[in-house]
Scaffold this motif. Sequence first.
Motif, PDB file in Angstrom:
ATOM      1  N   MET A   1     -23.346  -6.407  -5.779  1.00 37.85           N
ATOM      2  CA  MET A   1     -22.429  -5.287  -5.569  1.00 37.85           C
ATOM      3  C   MET A   1     -21.253  -5.413  -6.535  1.00 37.85           C
ATOM      4  SD  MET A   1     -20.430  -4.138  -2.096  1.00 37.85           S
ATOM      5  CE  MET A   1     -19.594  -2.574  -2.007  1.00 37.85           C
ATOM      6  N   ARG A   2     -20.864  -4.302  -7.148  1.00 33.54           N
ATOM      7  CA  ARG A   2     -19.776  -4.299  -8.124  1.00 33.54           C
ATOM      8  C   ARG A   2     -18.570  -3.563  -7.534  1.00 33.54           C
ATOM      9  NH1 ARG A   2     -23.536  -1.253 -12.225  1.00 33.54           N
ATOM     10  NH2 ARG A   2     -23.842  -0.255 -10.201  1.00 33.54           N
ATOM     11  N   ILE A   3     -17.472  -4.275  -7.376  1.00 29.68           N
ATOM     12  CA  ILE A   3     -16.245  -3.700  -6.830  1.00 29.68           C
ATOM     13  C   ILE A   3     -15.197  -3.672  -7.937  1.00 29.68           C
ATOM     14  CG2 ILE A   3     -14.452  -3.866  -5.078  1.00 29.68           C
ATOM     15  CD1 ILE A   3     -16.413  -5.524  -3.394  1.00 29.68           C
ATOM     16  N   ALA A   4     -14.685  -2.489  -8.242  1.00 26.16           N
ATOM     17  CA  ALA A   4     -13.663  -2.332  -9.267  1.00 26.16           C
ATOM     18  C   ALA A   4     -12.293  -2.227  -8.612  1.00 26.16           C
ATOM     19  CB  ALA A   4     -13.945  -1.089 -10.108  1.00 26.16           C
ATOM     20  N   VAL A   5     -11.380  -3.130  -8.979  1.00 25.45           N
ATOM     21  CA  VAL A   5      -9.985  -3.055  -8.551  1.00 25.45           C
ATOM     22  C   VAL A   5      -9.213  -2.404  -9.700  1.00 25.45           C
ATOM     23  CG1 VAL A   5      -7.935  -4.339  -7.834  1.00 25.45           C
ATOM     24  CG2 VAL A   5     -10.224  -5.118  -7.135  1.00 25.45           C
ATOM     25  N   ILE A   6      -8.649  -1.244  -9.445  1.00 23.60           N
ATOM     26  CA  ILE A   6      -8.027  -0.469 -10.518  1.00 23.60           C
ATOM     27  C   ILE A   6      -6.810  -1.215 -11.069  1.00 23.60           C
ATOM     28  CG2 ILE A   6      -6.935   1.721 -11.144  1.00 23.60           C
ATOM     29  CD1 ILE A   6      -8.514   3.049  -8.901  1.00 23.60           C
ATOM     30  N   ASP A   7      -6.859  -1.508 -12.354  1.00 20.58           N
ATOM     31  CA  ASP A   7      -5.793  -2.245 -13.041  1.00 20.58           C
ATOM     32  C   ASP A   7      -5.034  -1.285 -13.950  1.00 20.58           C
ATOM     33  OD1 ASP A   7      -4.143  -3.908 -14.446  1.00 20.58           O
ATOM     34  OD2 ASP A   7      -5.738  -5.094 -15.371  1.00 20.58           O
ATOM     35  N   TYR A   8      -3.867  -0.839 -13.480  1.00 16.45           N
ATOM     36  CA  TYR A   8      -3.032   0.032 -14.302  1.00 16.45           C
ATOM     37  C   TYR A   8      -1.660  -0.598 -14.515  1.00 16.45           C
ATOM     38  CZ  TYR A   8      -1.470   1.619  -9.655  1.00 16.45           C
ATOM     39  OH  TYR A   8      -1.006   1.678  -8.348  1.00 16.45           O
ATOM     40  N   GLY A   9      -1.645  -1.939 -14.397  1.00 15.88           N
ATOM     41  CA  GLY A   9      -0.424  -2.681 -14.658  1.00 15.88           C
ATOM     42  C   GLY A   9       0.564  -2.693 -13.521  1.00 15.88           C
ATOM     43  N   MET A  10       0.192  -2.160 -12.354  1.00  9.34           N
ATOM     44  CA  MET A  10       1.103  -2.086 -11.210  1.00  9.34           C
ATOM     45  C   MET A  10       0.343  -2.558  -9.963  1.00  9.34           C
ATOM     46  SD  MET A  10       3.716  -0.532 -12.754  1.00  9.34           S
ATOM     47  CE  MET A  10       4.764   0.031 -11.421  1.00  9.34           C
ATOM     48  N   GLY A  11       0.988  -3.393  -9.167  1.00  6.71           N
ATOM     49  CA  GLY A  11       0.343  -3.758  -7.917  1.00  6.71           C
ATOM     50  C   GLY A  11       0.015  -5.231  -7.833  1.00  6.71           C
ATOM     51  N   ASN A  12      -0.360  -5.624  -6.636  1.00  2.09           N
ATOM     52  CA  ASN A  12      -0.653  -7.018  -6.339  1.00  2.09           C
ATOM     53  C   ASN A  12      -2.126  -7.287  -6.623  1.00  2.09           C
ATOM     54  OD1 ASN A  12       0.085  -9.545  -5.432  1.00  2.09           O
ATOM     55  ND2 ASN A  12      -0.386  -9.089  -3.298  1.00  2.09           N
ATOM     56  N   LEU A  13      -2.508  -7.155  -7.902  1.00  3.79           N
ATOM     57  CA  LEU A  13      -3.918  -7.102  -8.258  1.00  3.79           C
ATOM     58  C   LEU A  13      -4.662  -8.400  -7.961  1.00  3.79           C
ATOM     59  CD1 LEU A  13      -3.641  -5.221 -11.668  1.00  3.79           C
ATOM     60  CD2 LEU A  13      -4.035  -4.269  -9.400  1.00  3.79           C
ATOM     61  N   ARG A  14      -4.085  -9.524  -8.369  1.00  6.82           N
ATOM     62  CA  ARG A  14      -4.792 -10.793  -8.210  1.00  6.82           C
ATOM     63  C   ARG A  14      -5.002 -11.131  -6.740  1.00  6.82           C
ATOM     64  NH1 ARG A  14      -7.556 -11.824 -12.763  1.00  6.82           N
ATOM     65  NH2 ARG A  14      -6.200 -11.611 -14.601  1.00  6.82           N
ATOM     66  N   SER A  15      -4.012 -10.842  -5.909  1.00  6.85           N
ATOM     67  CA  SER A  15      -4.168 -11.123  -4.478  1.00  6.85           C
ATOM     68  C   SER A  15      -5.269 -10.269  -3.868  1.00  6.85           C
ATOM     69  CB  SER A  15      -2.850 -10.881  -3.741  1.00  6.85           C
ATOM     70  OG  SER A  15      -1.867 -11.800  -4.145  1.00  6.85           O
ATOM     71  N   VAL A  16      -5.323  -9.009  -4.278  1.00  8.00           N
ATOM     72  CA  VAL A  16      -6.379  -8.120  -3.789  1.00  8.00           C
ATOM     73  C   VAL A  16      -7.738  -8.610  -4.275  1.00  8.00           C
ATOM     74  CG1 VAL A  16      -7.315  -5.782  -3.899  1.00  8.00           C
ATOM     75  CG2 VAL A  16      -4.855  -6.124  -3.617  1.00  8.00           C
ATOM     76  N   GLN A  17      -7.829  -8.956  -5.552  1.00  7.94           N
ATOM     77  CA  GLN A  17      -9.086  -9.444  -6.106  1.00  7.94           C
ATOM     78  C   GLN A  17      -9.556 -10.702  -5.379  1.00  7.94           C
ATOM     79  OE1 GLN A  17      -8.915 -10.917 -10.155  1.00  7.94           O
ATOM     80  NE2 GLN A  17     -11.065 -10.425 -10.527  1.00  7.94           N
ATOM     81  N   LYS A  18      -8.653 -11.661  -5.168  1.00  3.99           N
ATOM     82  CA  LYS A  18      -9.037 -12.909  -4.518  1.00  3.99           C
ATOM     83  C   LYS A  18      -9.441 -12.683  -3.065  1.00  3.99           C
ATOM     84  CE  LYS A  18      -6.395 -16.062  -7.465  1.00  3.99           C
ATOM     85  NZ  LYS A  18      -7.626 -16.713  -7.963  1.00  3.99           N
ATOM     86  N   ALA A  19      -8.762 -11.772  -2.381  1.00  4.81           N
ATOM     87  CA  ALA A  19      -9.126 -11.482  -0.995  1.00  4.81           C
ATOM     88  C   ALA A  19     -10.521 -10.878  -0.917  1.00  4.81           C
ATOM     89  CB  ALA A  19      -8.100 -10.543  -0.376  1.00  4.81           C
ATOM     90  N   LEU A  20     -10.829  -9.971  -1.837  1.00  7.79           N
ATOM     91  CA  LEU A  20     -12.171  -9.378  -1.857  1.00  7.79           C
ATOM     92  C   LEU A  20     -13.234 -10.412  -2.208  1.00  7.79           C
ATOM     93  CD1 LEU A  20     -11.244  -6.023  -3.601  1.00  7.79           C
ATOM     94  CD2 LEU A  20     -12.239  -6.226  -1.323  1.00  7.79           C
ATOM     95  N   GLU A  21     -12.928 -11.295  -3.141  1.00  7.28           N
ATOM     96  CA  GLU A  21     -13.884 -12.349  -3.490  1.00  7.28           C
ATOM     97  C   GLU A  21     -14.123 -13.278  -2.310  1.00  7.28           C
ATOM     98  OE1 GLU A  21     -12.975 -12.672  -8.303  1.00  7.28           O
ATOM     99  OE2 GLU A  21     -11.912 -13.985  -6.894  1.00  7.28           O
ATOM    100  N   HIS A  22     -13.089 -13.476  -1.496  1.00  4.23           N
ATOM    101  CA  HIS A  22     -13.230 -14.345  -0.328  1.00  4.23           C
ATOM    102  C   HIS A  22     -14.171 -13.737   0.704  1.00  4.23           C
ATOM    103  CE1 HIS A  22     -12.040 -17.267   2.730  1.00  4.23           C
ATOM    104  NE2 HIS A  22     -11.900 -16.249   3.577  1.00  4.23           N
ATOM    105  N   VAL A  23     -14.033 -12.427   0.955  1.00  3.70           N
ATOM    106  CA  VAL A  23     -14.850 -11.790   1.997  1.00  3.70           C
ATOM    107  C   VAL A  23     -16.209 -11.345   1.470  1.00  3.70           C
ATOM    108  CG1 VAL A  23     -12.802 -11.036   3.250  1.00  3.70           C
ATOM    109  CG2 VAL A  23     -13.895  -9.457   1.644  1.00  3.70           C
ATOM    110  N   ALA A  24     -16.358 -11.250   0.152  1.00  3.83           N
ATOM    111  CA  ALA A  24     -17.626 -10.814  -0.453  1.00  3.83           C
ATOM    112  C   ALA A  24     -17.971 -11.740  -1.608  1.00  3.83           C
ATOM    113  CB  ALA A  24     -17.509  -9.373  -0.926  1.00  3.83           C
ATOM    114  N   PRO A  25     -18.319 -13.005  -1.304  1.00  2.57           N
ATOM    115  CA  PRO A  25     -18.535 -14.002  -2.362  1.00  2.57           C
ATOM    116  C   PRO A  25     -19.684 -13.672  -3.306  1.00  2.57           C
ATOM    117  CG  PRO A  25     -19.234 -14.855  -0.216  1.00  2.57           C
ATOM    118  CD  PRO A  25     -18.502 -13.582   0.044  1.00  2.57           C
ATOM    119  N   HIS A  26     -20.590 -12.814  -2.867  1.00  4.59           N
ATOM    120  CA  HIS A  26     -21.734 -12.473  -3.730  1.00  4.59           C
ATOM    121  C   HIS A  26     -21.480 -11.199  -4.539  1.00  4.59           C
ATOM    122  CE1 HIS A  26     -23.923 -15.659  -1.802  1.00  4.59           C
ATOM    123  NE2 HIS A  26     -23.772 -15.094  -0.610  1.00  4.59           N
TER     124      HIS A  26
END
Length: 219
Positions: free
Chosen positions: A1-26
Amino acid sequence: MRIAVIDYGMGNLRSVQKALEHVAPHAQVTLAHTADAFYESDAVVFPGQGSFADCIAALTAQQLTDAVRWAAANRPFLGICVGLQLLFAHSEEGDVAGLGILPGKVVRFPKNEMFATGHAHLKVPHMGWNTITVTRDHPVLPTSETGKRYYFVHSYVVVPEDDAVTLATCEYGIPFTCAVATGNLIATQFHPEKSGETGLALLSRFVTWAQTFSVSSTQ
């Protein structure tokens, strides 16, 4: 599964990315800064942090506004904080237009509003943990989440034109919409990625829900 976290230079991107990787390791969770990345995704997450005007300006500068509108119409889509607010037509913050995906506006907490006790005026921004009330059932935010605590940081709130899109409310001096949902789109004013196990459970339900959609790789 491919999840895109929109990166437009604003927001808590890394925390969101890491949280998603934690709940969806595959899953493959990537920070996406091109329209093609949205089109190639199976789900899209739209975080935001900072002022409404700065965020919409950053999206426009990176030529991502149309791609976000496309993703909101064609992919399982989760907006977070300003990523919720930007979906609406207009914001008092900077007096600027939003994406217009949802009819309604974004307004500031009333400056002189008082808590129900009548003893203190609101401190703005609304920052910290607060409980929510889920007004209808949804796979990502079911009614069983009523009374659960999530983490908020915001000075402005959304006012939908159509009450039917409201999924959950919160109270901070006044009741306000803290989550919306329609079709393949859900968005929250609170930060699931900052809300401990409760927030991680919400992100996990979003991933499970997103997998139920039939996703085409074509534009």
